[in-house]
Design a protein around this motif. Structure first.
Motif, PDB file in Angstrom:
ATOM      1  N   PHE A 355      35.376  34.873  35.833  1.00  8.11           N
ATOM      2  CA  PHE A 355      36.474  34.021  36.300  1.00  8.11           C
ATOM      3  C   PHE A 355      36.626  34.148  37.818  1.00  8.11           C
ATOM      4  N   LEU A 356      36.622  35.381  38.324  1.00  9.79           N
ATOM      5  CA  LEU A 356      36.750  35.615  39.775  1.00  9.79           C
ATOM      6  C   LEU A 356      35.649  34.890  40.535  1.00  9.79           C
ATOM      7  N   VAL A 364      42.241  33.634  43.518  1.00  9.35           N
ATOM      8  CA  VAL A 364      41.944  33.808  42.096  1.00  9.35           C
ATOM      9  C   VAL A 364      42.419  35.203  41.712  1.00  9.35           C
ATOM     10  N   LEU A 365      43.264  35.281  40.660  1.00 12.10           N
ATOM     11  CA  LEU A 365      43.841  36.567  40.287  1.00 12.10           C
ATOM     12  C   LEU A 365      43.434  36.979  38.873  1.00 12.10           C
ATOM     13  N   VAL A 366      43.352  38.291  38.680  1.00 14.94           N
ATOM     14  CA  VAL A 366      43.200  38.856  37.349  1.00 14.94           C
ATOM     15  C   VAL A 366      44.473  39.634  37.047  1.00 14.94           C
ATOM     16  N   ASN A 367      45.130  39.311  35.960  1.00 17.36           N
ATOM     17  CA  ASN A 367      46.296  40.076  35.489  1.00 17.36           C
ATOM     18  C   ASN A 367      47.394  40.237  36.547  1.00 17.36           C
ATOM     19  N   ALA A 368      47.733  39.158  37.248  1.00 14.90           N
ATOM     20  CA  ALA A 368      48.842  39.218  38.210  1.00 14.90           C
ATOM     21  C   ALA A 368      49.398  37.812  38.405  1.00 14.90           C
TER      22      ALA A 368
ATOM     23  N   MET B 113      36.507  37.137  48.827  1.00 12.92           N
ATOM     24  CA  MET B 113      35.159  36.999  48.277  1.00 12.92           C
ATOM     25  C   MET B 113      34.441  35.840  48.955  1.00 12.92           C
ATOM     26  N   PHE B 407      40.498  34.238  48.535  1.00 15.24           N
ATOM     27  CA  PHE B 407      41.168  35.493  48.222  1.00 15.24           C
ATOM     28  C   PHE B 407      40.966  35.809  46.740  1.00 15.24           C
ATOM     29  N   VAL B 408      40.796  37.097  46.451  1.00 16.78           N
ATOM     30  CA  VAL B 408      40.795  37.540  45.056  1.00 16.78           C
ATOM     31  C   VAL B 408      41.792  38.683  44.938  1.00 16.78           C
ATOM     32  N   ALA B 409      42.455  38.776  43.799  1.00 16.52           N
ATOM     33  CA  ALA B 409      43.442  39.837  43.583  1.00 16.52           C
ATOM     34  C   ALA B 409      43.276  40.387  42.177  1.00 16.52           C
ATOM     35  N   GLY B 411      44.868  42.824  39.365  1.00 17.79           N
ATOM     36  CA  GLY B 411      46.116  43.480  39.001  1.00 17.79           C
ATOM     37  C   GLY B 411      46.062  44.116  37.624  1.00 17.79           C
ATOM     38  N   GLY B 413      49.003  43.523  35.597  1.00 21.55           N
ATOM     39  CA  GLY B 413      50.266  42.976  35.110  1.00 21.55           C
ATOM     40  C   GLY B 413      51.330  42.804  36.189  1.00 21.55           C
ATOM     41  N   GLN B 414      50.947  42.913  37.471  1.00 22.59           N
ATOM     42  CA  GLN B 414      51.940  42.783  38.543  1.00 22.59           C
ATOM     43  C   GLN B 414      52.585  41.393  38.568  1.00 22.59           C
TER      44      GLN B 414
END
Lengths: 417, 417
Positions: A355-356, A364-368, B113, B407-409, B411, B413-414
Motif C-alpha cells: 500500500f505504501l 500515505v499512512l499505515v494505521n494512523a 518515499m 510523505f509516508v507515515a 503508525g 493506531g495514532q
C-alpha cells in the motif's frame, strides 16, 4: 481599479528586494521575524480596530458565523501567530547549504547549493493570519512575497502588512520583501497570473474555483492542492479497534478540512464484524453513512451513488464500500482518489509495504489518522499549504519547499576536453 | 491527422502502464534496459534502413548538412546509446528509497518515499538518439513516457520505439510505458499540452519557439530551458592564464551549445593586461569580438550594442565589457543573464563565495569552463535536459529529477488530538 503597470511595479520592486534577501544574513531575517512577534503584541489595539472594521462590514454583508470566526483577530489568534514567528526564527536557515559535494575525476568540486526561489505570489481568501504565516515562511526562505488577500480581510491585512514592513525596515531589510496587492479585485488575480518573468511561483489557497482559475491562467509554476477524496482501507487483518478510532478521528475531528476522511473500503472477510462497530461509532459521532449494496446488507446506510465515490463532502457524511482484495482497494483508490491522503489499517506487513509503495498520494499512512497530513504534525515546523501537484513539492510545504537548489562548481582552471 | 480522442487513448494507456511501472522491481527495469542495448546491436541493419528513409527525405527537402548529421544513426551513435543504456541499468534504483525517517512525539514514524512522477510528455526535434536516451531515463525512474519526435526522424523513431517496446515486453513490463505519438503534426503538441490529468509533466527540447509554445499552452508543469546568455567575470585577482583558457574553451569548444560562453566582463584593474591576451587567443580561435567603449580602447573589436548584451549568439562571436567592481558584474549578470551558466575567475576567496551565493543561475562556477553544465560532466550519469525553471529541478535533470517524494507515515493506531 488598477491596471497592469501598477502590479508590474510592485513585482519589479519585489524582484529587487528578493535579490537583497537572497544575500541577507540569517540573523537579519531572524531579527525581523522576532520584531514582527513583538509588534503583534505592541500594536494589538490598532490591529483589533482594523479587524473590527472588517468584521462590521462582513456582518453587514451577512457573512455566515463560521466565516466571521475565521476573519476575527483575537488574543488567541495573535498569541498563536507570535509563537509561530518565534518558531520560524529558531529554525535552521536553509539558504546557502551545499548538499552532496563531490569531487569529479578532473578535480572539479560539484555540489548543490540551497537558494531562495525568488518572488512568490500568494493568493488567499478570508483568514488574516495567513498574511503573517505566509510572509514569515517566505522571509525565512529568503524570498519576496506579493500577497493578494480576500476583500473581507482588507483592513486587517493592510494593518498587518504595515507592521511586517516596519519589522523588515528595523532589521535593515527591504520593505518590498512583503507587499500587499493594493486591490482585492478579481482582476488582480489574473494580472498576477500574467506577470511572467517577475513571479517565480504562485500559490493559490482557497476554493476549487480559485485554484482552477490560477492553474489555467498562470504563466509560471503553480503549487496548488486539489480536494481531498481520502480513503481508509480496512484490511482483513486490521486491528478493528484502531480502525474504528482512526475512522472516527479522520471523519469527525474537523470535517471541514481537506485531510478529513471521506470513504471507507472494508475487506469482505471482516465486513460482518467490522461494519456494525463502525456504524455504531459513526452514529455516536452523528455521521451519516452511505454504502454500496454489500455494506447495506450489514448496516443501515443510504445507498451510495457513483457520484458519492467522487465527492469530497467536507461534512459529517461517510461513504462505505466492501471490497474483496487489497488489489480491489488499490484499484478503487487509483480511480477515485485525489492524491491527497490515503490510509490502510492492517497488521499484515506485506500489505502495508505494498500500500505504501503503490498508492499515489501526497501522504500515505499505515494505521494512523489522515488528519496528520499537516506541516506541523509531520514535523516541518510550519506550512504554507499542501501540494497535490507532484512536481517540486508533494504534500505539506514548509520553508525548505520555498527554496530550490542550484549547482555550484569549484575549479582551479578546469576546461572541457 | 488525428483528433484529441486518440491522443487521450495513448495517454490513458500510459497512465495504466505507469501504475505497473511504479510497482515494478529494479531488476525488471534493468533487464529491459539491457535488452534494449542488445537489440540496438542485433537490429542495427533494420535501424539503418529506417534511418536511410529519413535521410533521403531530409536530403530531398534540402536540410542543411549539420541537421542531416544530427539525424544520422551510425555505428558510433548506436555504440554511445548502448553504453548509455548499460550505464543507466547499473545506476542505483531511485524508487522506494525513504529519506529522513523521523519519529514524532506521538510515535508516528514519518519519512519521504521517492516515487515516480507518473507520465511524462517529451517533445523534441531532430535527433533520434533522444528517443532512446529519454525513454531509458524515464523507465529507470519508473515513469511512462509519451514521445512526440520531429517529422524528420519519423521512420527512425518508429523503428527505435518498436525495439524499445520489444525489450519492455521481454522483461514483463507493459509496452505502453514507451509510446510514440502517431503523428508529427504541430497539432499533436497542442493536444499533449491539453491532456491535463493525464500527463504529470511536459519536457520540451528544441528551439525557443517550441519551448514558448509549450510553456504558454501546457495545463501541467513544464520543465524547460531558456537560452544561455552566459557570462565569465574576470576579477582583479584572476589567474590570467586560467581565465584565457576558460574563455576560449567556453566560447569555441562547441559554440552551438547552450552552455557556451557569450559574454566576458573584465575588472578594469586588469583590463590593460588581460584584454590583449584575450584578444590574441580569440583571434587564434577565429572568434569575432564585440566590445564596449572601454574594451575598444585596449583591443580591436566591433562596437557592442545594447542588443548584444541580451543575445545568445551560439556562434564564434563574443561580447566584452569592462566593469569597475564585483558589484557591477553582479548587477550586469542579474540584468542580462538568463539563469543558465555563470562563471567567475578569481583568486579572492570572499569574491568567489559572494559570486557563488548571489548569482542566480542553474550552475555557478568558480575558475572552470561553463561547458561543464551537462548531466554527465556534473556526475548525474545522464540527463534528459537542462532546466532553467527554478521549481523542482534547476540545472541538468537526471533520473532523480524524474521522480518526486511523497510523505509516508507508519503508525500503531495514532489519531489526532
Amino acid at each position: 481599479m488598477i491596471g497592469t503597470p501598477m502590479l508590474q511595479t510592485y513585482a519589479q520592486a519585489a524582484r529587487l528586494a528578493a535579490r537583497a534577501l537572497a544575500a541577507a544574513s540569517p540573523s537579519a531575517k531572524n531579527t525581523a521575524l522576532l520584531a514582527m512577534a513583538e509588534k503583534l503584541e505592541a500594536q494589538r489595539e490598532a490591529l483589533y480596530a482594523a479587524n473590527q472594521k472588517d468584521l462590521e462590514a462582513a456582518q453587514a454583508a451577512g457573512l455566515p458565523a463560521a466565516k466571521l470566526d475565521r476573519l476575527r483577530l483575537n488574543e488567541k489568534v495573535l498569541q498563536d501567530l507570535r509563537t509561530g514567528l518565534r518558531q520560524v526564527a529558531e529554525m535552521p536557515d536553509p539558504v546557502g547549504e551545499i548538499e552532496g559535494l563531490q569531487i569529479r575525476p578532473n578535480g572539479l568540486q560539484v555540489g548543490r547549493m540551497r537558494v531562495p526561489l525568488g518572488v512568490i505570489g500568494f493568493i488567499y481568501e478570508s483568514r488574516p493570519n495567513a498574511t503573517v504565516e505566509a510572509s514569515a515562511l517566505s522571509l525565512k526562505a529568503g524570498n519576496a512575497i506579493l500577497l493578494r488577500g480576500g476583500k473581507e480581510a482588507w483592513h486587517s491585512n493592510n494593518a498587518l502588512v504595515r507592521l511586517l514592513q516596519e519589522a523588515l525596515h528595523e532589521a535593515g531589510l527591504p520593505q518590498e520583501a512583503i507587499q500587499l496587492v493594493p486591490t482585492t479585485d478579481r482582476s488582480a488575480i489574473l494580472e498576477m497570473c500574467h506577470l511572467s518573468g517577475l513571479l517565480d511561483l504562485i500559490i493559490p489557497r482557497g476554493g476549487k474555483e480559485l485554484i482552477e482559475l490560477v492553474q489555467r491562467e498562470a504563466r509560471m509554476p503553480v503549487l496548488a492542492h486539489a480536494e481531498g477524496v481520502n480513503h481508509l482501507f480496512v484490511d482483513e487483518s486490521a486491528h478493528l479497534e484502531n480502525a474504528v478510532r482512526i475512522a472516527v478521528n479522520g471523519k469527525a475531528q474537523r470535517p471541514s478540512t481537506c485531510n478529513s476522511l471521506e470513504k471507507v473500503l472494508v475487506h469482505s472477510a471482516i465486513a460482518p464484524v467490522f461494519l456494525p462497530r463502525l456504524a455504531q461509532a459513526m452514529r455516536e459521532a452523528q455521521v451519516e453513512l452511505r454504502g454500496d449494496e454489500r455494506t447495506r446488507a450489514f448496516i443501515p446506510a443510504q445507498p451510495a451513488s457513483e457520484q458519492d465515490w467522487h465527492t469530497e463532502y467536507l461534512d459529517l457524511i461517510l461513504a462505505v464500500k466492501v471490497v474483496d482484495t487489497l488489489e480491489e482497494a488499490l484499484e478503487h483508490i487509483a480511480r477515485y482518489g485525489s492524491r491527497h491522503t490515503e490510509v490502510i489499517c492492517t497488521e499484515h506487513h506485506g500489505h502495508a509495504l505494498r500500500f505504501l509503495r503503490e498508492v499515489d498520494a501526497s501522504l500515505v499512512l499505515v494505521n494512523a489518522s489522515p488528519r496528520f497530513n499537516d506541516g506541523f504534525q509531520l514535523g516541518l515546523g510550519a506550512e504554507i499549504g499542501i501540494s497535490t501537484s507532484k512536481l517540486h513539492a508533494y504534500g505539506p510545504m514548509g520553508v525548505k519547499e520555498l527554496t530550490t537548489t542550484k549547482f555550484v562548481a569549484l575549479g582551479q582552471g578546469q576546461v572541457r576536453e
